[in-house]
Design a protein around this motif. Structure first.
Motif, mmCIF file in Angstrom:
data_model
loop_
_atom_site.group_PDB
_atom_site.id
_atom_site.type_symbol
_atom_site.label_atom_id
_atom_site.label_comp_id
_atom_site.label_asym_id
_atom_site.label_seq_id
_atom_site.Cartn_x
_atom_site.Cartn_y
_atom_site.Cartn_z
ATOM 1 N N THR A 47 0.825 -1.353 -0.033
ATOM 2 C CA THR A 47 0.058 0.026 -0.006
ATOM 3 C C THR A 47 0.926 1.015 -0.017
ATOM 4 N N VAL A 48 1.827 1.225 0.784
ATOM 5 C CA VAL A 48 2.766 2.465 0.740
ATOM 6 C C VAL A 48 3.602 2.625 -0.601
ATOM 7 N N ARG A 49 4.004 1.611 -1.007
ATOM 8 C CA ARG A 49 4.945 1.556 -2.186
ATOM 9 C C ARG A 49 4.168 2.065 -3.413
ATOM 10 N N SER A 50 2.813 1.200 -3.504
ATOM 11 C CA SER A 50 2.123 1.583 -4.867
ATOM 12 C C SER A 50 1.013 2.166 -4.554
ATOM 13 N N GLY A 51 0.559 2.599 -3.805
ATOM 14 C CA GLY A 51 -0.699 3.534 -3.430
ATOM 15 C C GLY A 51 -0.153 4.897 -3.688
ATOM 16 N N ALA A 52 -1.493 5.713 -3.541
ATOM 17 C CA ALA A 52 -1.459 7.361 -3.819
ATOM 18 C C ALA A 52 -1.390 7.612 -2.549
ATOM 19 N N ARG A 53 -0.499 8.866 -2.370
ATOM 20 C CA ARG A 53 -0.144 9.260 -0.877
ATOM 21 C C ARG A 53 -0.616 10.881 -0.725
ATOM 22 N N SER A 54 -0.933 11.139 0.214
ATOM 23 C CA SER A 54 -1.182 12.552 0.386
ATOM 24 C C SER A 54 -1.021 12.812 2.272
ATOM 25 N N GLY A 55 -0.255 14.076 2.361
ATOM 26 C CA GLY A 55 0.241 14.236 3.804
ATOM 27 C C GLY A 55 -0.532 15.507 4.286
ATOM 28 N N ALA A 70 -12.946 -7.138 1.262
ATOM 29 C CA ALA A 70 -13.365 -6.023 2.239
ATOM 30 C C ALA A 70 -12.002 -4.907 2.277
ATOM 31 N N SER A 71 -12.127 -3.454 2.383
ATOM 32 C CA SER A 71 -11.449 -2.414 2.581
ATOM 33 C C SER A 71 -10.520 -2.854 4.034
ATOM 34 N N ARG A 72 -9.332 -2.718 3.793
ATOM 35 C CA ARG A 72 -8.603 -2.748 5.208
ATOM 36 C C ARG A 72 -7.689 -1.559 5.459
ATOM 37 N N VAL A 73 -7.317 -1.251 6.769
ATOM 38 C CA VAL A 73 -6.836 -0.230 7.176
ATOM 39 C C VAL A 73 -5.766 -0.329 8.225
ATOM 40 N N GLY A 74 -4.339 0.070 8.043
ATOM 41 C CA GLY A 74 -3.444 -0.270 9.002
ATOM 42 C C GLY A 74 -2.787 1.221 9.632
ATOM 43 N N PHE A 75 -2.424 1.466 10.761
ATOM 44 C CA PHE A 75 -1.764 2.474 11.344
ATOM 45 C C PHE A 75 -0.297 1.996 11.530
ATOM 46 N N ILE A 76 0.491 3.348 11.385
ATOM 47 C CA ILE A 76 1.946 3.429 11.674
ATOM 48 C C ILE A 76 2.143 4.635 12.587
ATOM 49 N N VAL A 77 2.547 4.058 13.728
ATOM 50 C CA VAL A 77 2.523 5.186 15.032
ATOM 51 C C VAL A 77 3.914 5.067 15.661
ATOM 52 N N SER A 78 5.102 5.748 14.965
ATOM 53 C CA SER A 78 6.081 5.567 15.641
ATOM 54 C C SER A 78 6.471 5.914 17.220
ATOM 55 N N LYS A 79 7.689 5.609 17.822
ATOM 56 C CA LYS A 79 7.995 6.284 18.914
ATOM 57 C C LYS A 79 8.253 7.702 18.949
ATOM 58 N N ALA A 80 8.498 8.234 17.695
ATOM 59 C CA ALA A 80 8.637 9.797 17.466
ATOM 60 C C ALA A 80 7.406 10.442 17.942
ATOM 61 N N GLU A 104 -18.111 4.024 4.739
ATOM 62 C CA GLU A 104 -18.308 4.704 3.429
ATOM 63 C C GLU A 104 -17.714 3.880 2.407
ATOM 64 N N HIS A 105 -16.678 3.002 2.503
ATOM 65 C CA HIS A 105 -15.853 2.366 1.442
ATOM 66 C C HIS A 105 -15.793 1.045 2.002
ATOM 67 N N PRO A 106 -16.770 0.151 2.025
ATOM 68 C CA PRO A 106 -16.530 -1.197 2.665
ATOM 69 C C PRO A 106 -15.790 -2.037 2.001
ATOM 70 N N ALA A 107 -15.539 -2.112 0.783
ATOM 71 C CA ALA A 107 -14.758 -2.872 -0.336
ATOM 72 C C ALA A 107 -13.817 -2.240 -1.216
ATOM 73 N N GLY A 108 -12.695 -2.977 -1.485
ATOM 74 C CA GLY A 108 -12.003 -2.224 -2.345
ATOM 75 C C GLY A 108 -10.621 -1.449 -2.270
ATOM 76 N N LEU A 109 -10.504 -0.993 -1.103
ATOM 77 C CA LEU A 109 -9.489 -0.116 -0.639
ATOM 78 C C LEU A 109 -8.438 -0.639 0.568
ATOM 79 N N ASP A 110 -7.188 -0.499 0.228
ATOM 80 C CA ASP A 110 -6.291 -0.503 1.398
ATOM 81 C C ASP A 110 -5.782 0.945 1.914
#
Length: 143
Positions: A47-55, A70-80, A104-110
């Motif tokens: 997802t991070v390498r081939s997905g669209a990114r916005s910050g 099913a759509s999936r969601v992941g979190f990256i929360v570092s010690k910083a 809102e988007h139950p399928a097709g998204l990571d």
């Protein structure tokens, strides 16, 4: 002076006070169901390498369209971001926001959400606004 051990009668008197009220009906709610959570490092890296990114100031959101059920969601929360208490608070807030996304988007998204150090001091409204803005921008790029 060391404390004396509890007696059986004292323990019996205290026990009813410690039990939850059985007459109350508590609603147990899973915010983000297991089938909507990213679990493996391969899912995150794809997802991070081939997905669209916005910050934004508090988060970076990566989105990738998939053929998964099913759509999936992941979190990256570092010690910083902060100590364990702060990181968990940020993750709880992001998980609640992601639950809305999954509805809102139950399928097709990571979706991968990376919290930046500024997220530790962000209020609920600011974090939510940054998450929604970054998600919508990434979705526009992904389509």
């Amino acid at each position: 002076m060391p404390a004396a051990p509890s007696s059986a009668p004292a323990a019996a008197r205290a026990a009813p006070a410690c039990r939850p009220d059985s007459s109350s009906t508590r609603e147990v709610r899973i915010v983000l169901p297991t089938r909507h959570r990213m679990r493996t490092s391969a899912q995150f890296s794809d997802t991070v390498r081939s997905g669209a990114r916005s910050g934004r100031r508090n988060v970076v959101v990566s989105v990738r369209s998939t053929t998964e059920q099913a759509s999936r969601v992941g979190f990256i929360v570092s010690k910083a971001v902060g100590n364990a208490v702060v990181r968990n608070k940020v993750k709880r807030r992001l998980r609640e926001l992601a639950a809305v996304t999954v509805r809102e988007h139950p399928a097709g998204l990571d979706v991968v959400v990376r919290a930046l150090p500024a997220a530790a001091a962000a209020g609920w409204d600011e974090l939510g606004r940054d998450y929604r803005d970054a998600l919508h921008a990434a979705l526009r790029k992904a389509r």
